[in-house]
Scaffold this motif. Structure first.
Motif, PDB file in Angstrom:
ATOM      1  N   TYR A 104     -37.716  41.237   8.935  1.00 31.12           N
ATOM      2  CA  TYR A 104     -36.772  41.687   9.977  1.00 31.12           C
ATOM      3  C   TYR A 104     -36.296  43.092   9.626  1.00 31.12           C
ATOM      4  O   TYR A 104     -36.256  43.470   8.454  1.00 31.12           O
ATOM      5  CB  TYR A 104     -35.608  40.705  10.107  1.00 31.12           C
ATOM      6  N   CYS A 106     -33.811  45.969   8.809  1.00 29.39           N
ATOM      7  CA  CYS A 106     -32.479  46.043   8.191  1.00 29.39           C
ATOM      8  C   CYS A 106     -31.965  47.472   8.351  1.00 29.39           C
ATOM      9  O   CYS A 106     -32.572  48.407   7.844  1.00 29.39           O
ATOM     10  CB  CYS A 106     -32.571  45.658   6.713  1.00 29.39           C
ATOM     11  N   GLY A 136     -28.052  39.373   3.592  1.00 31.36           N
ATOM     12  CA  GLY A 136     -28.766  38.921   4.802  1.00 31.36           C
ATOM     13  C   GLY A 136     -28.107  39.337   6.106  1.00 31.36           C
ATOM     14  O   GLY A 136     -28.416  38.769   7.160  1.00 31.36           O
ATOM     15  N   ARG A 139     -30.279  39.942   9.072  1.00 27.42           N
ATOM     16  CA  ARG A 139     -31.091  38.779   9.483  1.00 27.42           C
ATOM     17  C   ARG A 139     -30.450  38.103  10.694  1.00 27.42           C
ATOM     18  O   ARG A 139     -31.099  37.456  11.495  1.00 27.42           O
ATOM     19  CB  ARG A 139     -31.211  37.799   8.322  1.00 27.42           C
ATOM     20  N   HIS A 140     -29.130  38.260  10.794  1.00 23.09           N
ATOM     21  CA  HIS A 140     -28.397  37.565  11.856  1.00 23.09           C
ATOM     22  C   HIS A 140     -28.305  38.350  13.160  1.00 23.09           C
ATOM     23  O   HIS A 140     -27.726  37.864  14.121  1.00 23.09           O
ATOM     24  CB  HIS A 140     -26.981  37.221  11.356  1.00 23.09           C
ATOM     25  N   ARG A 159     -37.195  43.913   5.773  1.00 24.90           N
ATOM     26  CA  ARG A 159     -36.923  42.964   4.686  1.00 24.90           C
ATOM     27  C   ARG A 159     -37.646  41.651   4.950  1.00 24.90           C
ATOM     28  O   ARG A 159     -37.754  41.219   6.097  1.00 24.90           O
ATOM     29  CB  ARG A 159     -35.415  42.660   4.591  1.00 24.90           C
ATOM     30  N   ASP A 161     -37.863  37.834   5.231  1.00 31.21           N
ATOM     31  CA  ASP A 161     -36.976  36.693   5.449  1.00 31.21           C
ATOM     32  C   ASP A 161     -37.436  35.631   4.445  1.00 31.21           C
ATOM     33  O   ASP A 161     -38.400  34.896   4.680  1.00 31.21           O
ATOM     34  CB  ASP A 161     -37.129  36.201   6.897  1.00 31.21           C
ATOM     35  N   ALA A 164     -37.789  31.949   5.472  1.00 32.07           N
ATOM     36  CA  ALA A 164     -38.928  31.719   6.370  1.00 32.07           C
ATOM     37  C   ALA A 164     -40.243  31.839   5.592  1.00 32.07           C
ATOM     38  O   ALA A 164     -41.177  31.048   5.804  1.00 32.07           O
ATOM     39  CB  ALA A 164     -38.892  32.729   7.508  1.00 32.07           C
ATOM     40  N   ASP A 191     -33.793  38.423   0.160  1.00 41.64           N
ATOM     41  CA  ASP A 191     -34.607  39.108   1.182  1.00 41.64           C
ATOM     42  C   ASP A 191     -35.004  40.505   0.700  1.00 41.64           C
ATOM     43  O   ASP A 191     -34.352  41.505   1.011  1.00 41.64           O
ATOM     44  CB  ASP A 191     -33.810  39.223   2.496  1.00 41.64           C
TER      45      ASP A 191
END
Ligand code: GLU
Length: 289
Positions: A104, A106, A136, A139-140, A159, A161, A164, A191
Protein backbone atom coordinates in the motif's frame (compact mmCIF):
# COMPACT_ATOMS: atom_id res chain seq x y z
CA UNK A 1 35.64 -50.31 -15.62
CA UNK A 2 34.75 -46.82 -14.67
CA UNK A 3 32.30 -46.12 -11.85
CA UNK A 4 28.81 -45.13 -12.99
CA UNK A 5 28.50 -41.39 -13.23
CA UNK A 6 26.51 -39.88 -10.37
CA UNK A 7 24.42 -36.75 -10.70
CA UNK A 8 26.52 -33.83 -11.87
CA UNK A 9 27.82 -31.76 -8.93
CA UNK A 10 25.75 -28.68 -8.26
CA UNK A 11 27.58 -25.66 -9.54
CA UNK A 12 27.63 -23.09 -6.80
CA UNK A 13 26.95 -19.49 -7.68
CA UNK A 14 27.94 -16.87 -5.11
CA UNK A 15 28.13 -13.11 -5.15
CA UNK A 16 29.64 -10.15 -3.38
CA UNK A 17 27.22 -7.22 -3.48
CA UNK A 18 28.75 -4.01 -2.14
CA UNK A 19 27.18 -0.56 -2.32
CA UNK A 20 29.60 2.02 -3.71
CA UNK A 21 29.02 4.55 -0.94
CA UNK A 22 32.60 4.68 0.31
CA UNK A 23 35.98 3.02 0.07
CA UNK A 24 36.22 -0.65 0.94
CA UNK A 25 37.75 -1.65 4.28
CA UNK A 26 39.02 -4.90 5.79
CA UNK A 27 35.50 -6.13 6.46
CA UNK A 28 34.75 -5.94 2.75
CA UNK A 29 37.99 -7.74 1.90
CA UNK A 30 36.90 -10.55 4.19
CA UNK A 31 33.34 -10.70 2.80
CA UNK A 32 34.50 -10.62 -0.82
CA UNK A 33 37.05 -13.38 -0.27
CA UNK A 34 34.50 -15.40 1.64
CA UNK A 35 32.01 -15.22 -1.23
CA UNK A 36 34.64 -16.03 -3.88
CA UNK A 37 35.90 -18.97 -1.85
CA UNK A 38 32.37 -20.28 -1.23
CA UNK A 39 31.86 -20.70 -4.98
CA UNK A 40 34.49 -23.49 -4.79
CA UNK A 41 36.22 -25.15 -7.70
CA UNK A 42 34.07 -24.93 -10.80
CA UNK A 43 31.67 -22.51 -9.18
CA UNK A 44 30.81 -19.02 -10.37
CA UNK A 45 31.56 -15.88 -8.44
CA UNK A 46 29.60 -12.74 -9.30
CA UNK A 47 30.07 -9.13 -8.33
CA UNK A 48 26.97 -6.96 -8.07
CA UNK A 49 26.91 -3.25 -7.47
CA UNK A 50 24.00 -2.35 -5.22
CA UNK A 51 23.83 1.28 -6.25
CA UNK A 52 20.09 2.01 -6.16
CA UNK A 53 20.61 4.94 -3.79
CA UNK A 54 21.80 7.45 -6.37
CA UNK A 55 22.24 10.11 -3.69
CA UNK A 56 24.77 8.08 -1.72
CA UNK A 57 26.54 6.06 -4.42
CA UNK A 58 29.39 7.59 -6.37
CA UNK A 59 31.12 6.44 -9.53
CA UNK A 60 34.55 7.11 -8.02
CA UNK A 61 33.78 4.65 -5.21
CA UNK A 62 32.65 2.14 -7.80
CA UNK A 63 35.91 2.51 -9.74
CA UNK A 64 37.90 2.28 -6.51
CA UNK A 65 36.16 -0.88 -5.35
CA UNK A 66 36.67 -2.66 -8.67
CA UNK A 67 40.32 -1.71 -8.52
CA UNK A 68 40.75 -2.73 -4.87
CA UNK A 69 39.11 -6.12 -5.39
CA UNK A 70 41.29 -6.83 -8.43
CA UNK A 71 44.35 -5.74 -6.44
CA UNK A 72 43.36 -8.27 -3.77
CA UNK A 73 43.55 -10.95 -6.45
CA UNK A 74 39.81 -11.55 -6.86
CA UNK A 75 38.32 -12.36 -10.26
CA UNK A 76 34.60 -12.31 -11.02
CA UNK A 77 32.34 -13.01 -13.93
CA UNK A 78 31.50 -10.29 -16.41
CA UNK A 79 29.34 -8.36 -16.87
CA UNK A 80 28.99 -6.85 -13.43
CA UNK A 81 25.33 -6.20 -12.66
CA UNK A 82 24.73 -2.60 -11.74
CA UNK A 83 21.35 -2.32 -10.04
CA UNK A 84 20.78 1.30 -11.07
CA UNK A 85 20.54 0.07 -14.66
CA UNK A 86 17.67 -2.29 -13.86
CA UNK A 87 14.96 -0.29 -12.13
CA UNK A 88 12.30 -1.57 -14.57
CA UNK A 89 13.03 -5.14 -13.39
CA UNK A 90 12.32 -4.26 -9.78
CA UNK A 91 9.24 -2.31 -10.82
CA UNK A 92 7.91 -5.49 -12.37
CA UNK A 93 8.29 -7.25 -9.04
CA UNK A 94 6.60 -4.36 -7.25
CA UNK A 95 3.72 -4.42 -9.74
CA UNK A 96 3.18 -8.10 -8.99
CA UNK A 97 2.80 -7.30 -5.29
CA UNK A 98 0.60 -4.31 -6.03
CA UNK A 99 -1.72 -6.28 -8.29
CA UNK A 100 -2.31 -8.70 -5.45
CA UNK A 101 -2.99 -5.94 -2.93
CA UNK A 102 0.06 -6.87 -0.88
CA UNK A 103 1.55 -3.38 -0.75
CA UNK A 104 0.00 0.00 0.00
CA UNK A 105 1.17 3.56 -0.58
CA UNK A 106 2.53 5.28 2.51
CA UNK A 107 2.49 9.07 2.43
CA UNK A 108 3.90 9.61 5.92
CA UNK A 109 6.84 11.95 6.16
CA UNK A 110 9.82 10.90 8.24
CA UNK A 111 8.68 13.28 11.01
CA UNK A 112 5.16 11.84 10.97
CA UNK A 113 6.51 8.30 11.19
CA UNK A 114 8.71 9.32 14.13
CA UNK A 115 5.73 10.92 15.86
CA UNK A 116 3.51 7.91 15.28
CA UNK A 117 6.21 5.59 16.48
CA UNK A 118 6.90 7.65 19.57
CA UNK A 119 3.20 7.57 20.36
CA UNK A 120 3.14 3.80 19.93
CA UNK A 121 6.43 3.22 21.84
CA UNK A 122 6.03 1.35 25.04
CA UNK A 123 3.25 -0.77 23.61
CA UNK A 124 4.31 -4.44 23.53
CA UNK A 125 5.79 -5.94 20.34
CA UNK A 126 6.32 -2.58 18.68
CA UNK A 127 10.05 -2.80 18.12
CA UNK A 128 11.66 -4.81 15.34
CA UNK A 129 15.26 -5.54 14.33
CA UNK A 130 15.54 -2.12 12.70
CA UNK A 131 13.93 -0.22 15.55
CA UNK A 132 10.33 0.80 16.18
CA UNK A 133 7.81 -0.78 13.85
CA UNK A 134 5.74 1.43 11.55
CA UNK A 135 2.28 1.60 13.15
CA UNK A 136 0.44 1.08 9.86
CA UNK A 137 -1.16 4.53 9.63
CA UNK A 138 -1.49 4.58 5.84
CA UNK A 139 -2.73 0.99 5.70
CA UNK A 140 -6.03 2.34 6.99
CA UNK A 141 -6.53 4.96 4.26
CA UNK A 142 -9.48 4.42 1.98
CA UNK A 143 -8.97 3.90 -1.73
CA UNK A 144 -10.37 7.40 -2.35
CA UNK A 145 -7.94 8.96 0.13
CA UNK A 146 -5.06 7.15 -1.55
CA UNK A 147 -6.13 8.26 -4.99
CA UNK A 148 -6.63 11.85 -3.90
CA UNK A 149 -3.18 12.07 -2.34
CA UNK A 150 -1.55 10.43 -5.32
CA UNK A 151 -3.40 12.79 -7.68
CA UNK A 152 -2.12 15.81 -5.76
CA UNK A 153 1.44 14.56 -6.14
CA UNK A 154 2.11 13.78 -2.47
CA UNK A 155 5.28 11.64 -2.45
CA UNK A 156 4.76 8.10 -1.23
CA UNK A 157 6.61 4.87 -0.56
CA UNK A 158 5.18 1.37 -1.03
CA UNK A 159 4.96 -0.67 2.15
CA UNK A 160 4.31 -4.37 2.41
CA UNK A 161 1.05 -5.22 4.14
CA UNK A 162 2.74 -7.78 6.35
CA UNK A 163 -0.45 -9.38 7.65
CA UNK A 164 -1.77 -9.85 4.10
CA UNK A 165 1.61 -11.13 2.92
CA UNK A 166 1.79 -13.64 5.76
CA UNK A 167 -1.75 -14.78 5.03
CA UNK A 168 -0.73 -15.38 1.42
CA UNK A 169 2.21 -17.60 2.37
CA UNK A 170 2.41 -20.63 4.61
CA UNK A 171 5.23 -21.50 6.95
CA UNK A 172 8.51 -20.50 5.32
CA UNK A 173 11.96 -21.74 6.17
CA UNK A 174 15.46 -21.10 4.93
CA UNK A 175 18.78 -22.78 5.50
CA UNK A 176 21.83 -21.08 6.89
CA UNK A 177 25.16 -22.91 6.74
CA UNK A 178 25.96 -21.98 10.33
CA UNK A 179 22.59 -21.51 12.02
CA UNK A 180 20.82 -24.45 10.31
CA UNK A 181 17.15 -24.47 9.35
CA UNK A 182 15.42 -21.24 10.25
CA UNK A 183 11.71 -20.53 10.30
CA UNK A 184 11.08 -17.19 8.68
CA UNK A 185 9.49 -14.58 10.94
CA UNK A 186 9.33 -11.48 8.70
CA UNK A 187 6.47 -10.13 10.79
CA UNK A 188 9.04 -8.93 13.33
CA UNK A 189 9.71 -6.06 10.91
CA UNK A 190 6.09 -4.95 10.49
CA UNK A 191 5.08 -3.26 7.23
CA UNK A 192 8.53 -2.80 5.66
CA UNK A 193 9.18 -0.36 2.82
CA UNK A 194 9.45 -2.22 -0.48
CA UNK A 195 9.89 0.83 -2.71
CA UNK A 196 11.16 4.07 -1.28
CA UNK A 197 9.79 7.55 -1.93
CA UNK A 198 12.95 8.63 -3.71
CA UNK A 199 13.84 5.27 -5.30
CA UNK A 200 11.38 2.96 -7.10
CA UNK A 201 12.69 -0.07 -5.17
CA UNK A 202 14.45 -0.97 -1.91
CA UNK A 203 17.46 -3.00 -0.85
CA UNK A 204 15.15 -5.91 0.07
CA UNK A 205 13.34 -6.06 -3.26
CA UNK A 206 16.34 -5.41 -5.54
CA UNK A 207 18.60 -7.84 -3.68
CA UNK A 208 16.03 -10.65 -3.58
CA UNK A 209 15.11 -10.13 -7.21
CA UNK A 210 18.70 -10.13 -8.40
CA UNK A 211 19.80 -13.13 -6.37
CA UNK A 212 17.07 -15.09 -8.15
CA UNK A 213 17.64 -13.55 -11.56
CA UNK A 214 21.37 -14.20 -11.39
CA UNK A 215 20.87 -17.78 -10.25
CA UNK A 216 22.73 -17.29 -6.97
CA UNK A 217 22.71 -20.61 -5.11
CA UNK A 218 24.45 -19.47 -1.92
CA UNK A 219 24.08 -15.99 -0.51
CA UNK A 220 27.07 -15.20 1.66
CA UNK A 221 27.01 -12.02 3.71
CA UNK A 222 27.72 -10.82 7.23
CA UNK A 223 25.59 -11.69 10.23
CA UNK A 224 24.49 -8.04 10.35
CA UNK A 225 22.12 -8.96 7.51
CA UNK A 226 20.89 -12.21 9.04
CA UNK A 227 17.53 -10.73 10.04
CA UNK A 228 16.97 -9.23 6.59
CA UNK A 229 16.79 -12.78 5.27
CA UNK A 230 13.40 -13.19 6.96
CA UNK A 231 12.07 -10.50 4.60
CA UNK A 232 13.92 -11.88 1.59
CA UNK A 233 12.46 -15.33 2.16
CA UNK A 234 8.98 -13.85 2.29
CA UNK A 235 9.54 -11.88 -0.93
CA UNK A 236 10.78 -15.05 -2.64
CA UNK A 237 7.54 -16.80 -1.72
CA UNK A 238 5.38 -13.86 -2.80
CA UNK A 239 7.19 -13.35 -6.10
CA UNK A 240 7.54 -17.04 -6.86
CA UNK A 241 11.34 -16.92 -6.79
CA UNK A 242 13.63 -19.78 -5.78
CA UNK A 243 15.13 -19.72 -2.28
CA UNK A 244 18.93 -19.94 -2.24
CA UNK A 245 21.01 -21.27 0.66
CA UNK A 246 22.49 -18.74 3.03
CA UNK A 247 25.78 -18.46 4.82
CA UNK A 248 25.90 -15.49 7.16
CA UNK A 249 29.50 -15.19 8.24
CA UNK A 250 30.77 -13.44 11.37
CA UNK A 251 31.91 -9.86 10.95
CA UNK A 252 35.53 -9.15 11.50
CA UNK A 253 36.05 -6.75 14.33
CA UNK A 254 38.48 -3.89 14.79
CA UNK A 255 40.99 -3.75 17.66
CA UNK A 256 38.31 -2.03 19.74
CA UNK A 257 36.03 -5.06 19.33
CA UNK A 258 33.56 -3.15 17.16
CA UNK A 259 32.68 -4.06 13.61
CA UNK A 260 34.47 -2.22 10.85
CA UNK A 261 32.35 0.31 9.10
CA UNK A 262 32.78 3.03 6.54
CA UNK A 263 31.53 5.53 9.04
CA UNK A 264 34.03 5.12 11.82
CA UNK A 265 37.08 5.50 9.62
CA UNK A 266 38.13 1.87 9.60
CA UNK A 267 41.37 1.50 7.62
CA UNK A 268 40.42 1.40 3.97
CA UNK A 269 42.07 -1.00 1.56
CA UNK A 270 43.20 2.09 -0.31
CA UNK A 271 44.99 3.49 2.75
CA UNK A 272 46.58 0.14 3.57
CA UNK A 273 47.77 -0.18 0.01
CA UNK A 274 49.17 3.35 -0.04
CA UNK A 275 50.97 2.65 3.24
CA UNK A 276 52.88 -0.11 1.43
CA UNK A 277 50.92 -3.18 2.54
CA UNK A 278 50.62 -6.04 0.05
CA UNK A 279 47.46 -8.00 -0.74
CA UNK A 280 48.92 -10.82 1.38
CA UNK A 281 49.27 -8.45 4.34
CA UNK A 282 45.64 -7.43 3.96
CA UNK A 283 44.54 -11.03 3.70
CA UNK A 284 46.41 -11.78 6.93
CA UNK A 285 44.95 -8.71 8.67
CA UNK A 286 41.42 -9.71 7.67
CA UNK A 287 42.04 -13.25 8.98
CA UNK A 288 41.23 -14.78 5.62
CA UNK A 289 42.36 -18.37 5.56
N1 GLU B 1 24.72 -4.06 -0.49
C1 GLU B 1 24.72 -4.56 0.85
C2 GLU B 1 25.81 -3.89 1.64
O1 GLU B 1 26.73 -3.34 1.05
C3 GLU B 1 24.98 -6.05 0.94
C4 GLU B 1 23.82 -6.80 0.47
C5 GLU B 1 23.90 -8.32 0.55
O2 GLU B 1 25.00 -8.90 0.56
O3 GLU B 1 22.84 -8.90 0.57
O4 GLU B 1 25.73 -3.89 2.85
Amino acid sequence: MTAPAGPPPIQKVTRFAPSPTGLLHLGHAYAAHYAAHAAGTGGRFLLRLEDIDRGRCRTEFEAALLDDLAWLGLRWEQPVRRQSEHFPDYERGLRGLRDRGLVYPCFCTRAEVQREMAAAAGAPHQTGPDGPIYPGTCRHLTMTERQTRMATGTPFAWRLDMAAARAATGVLTWHDARAGDITATPEIFGDVVIARKDIPTSYHLACTWDDALQGVTTVTRGTDLFQATHIHRLLQALLDLPAPDYDHHPLILGPDGRKFSKRDKAPTLRALREAGHTPDDVIAMANIS
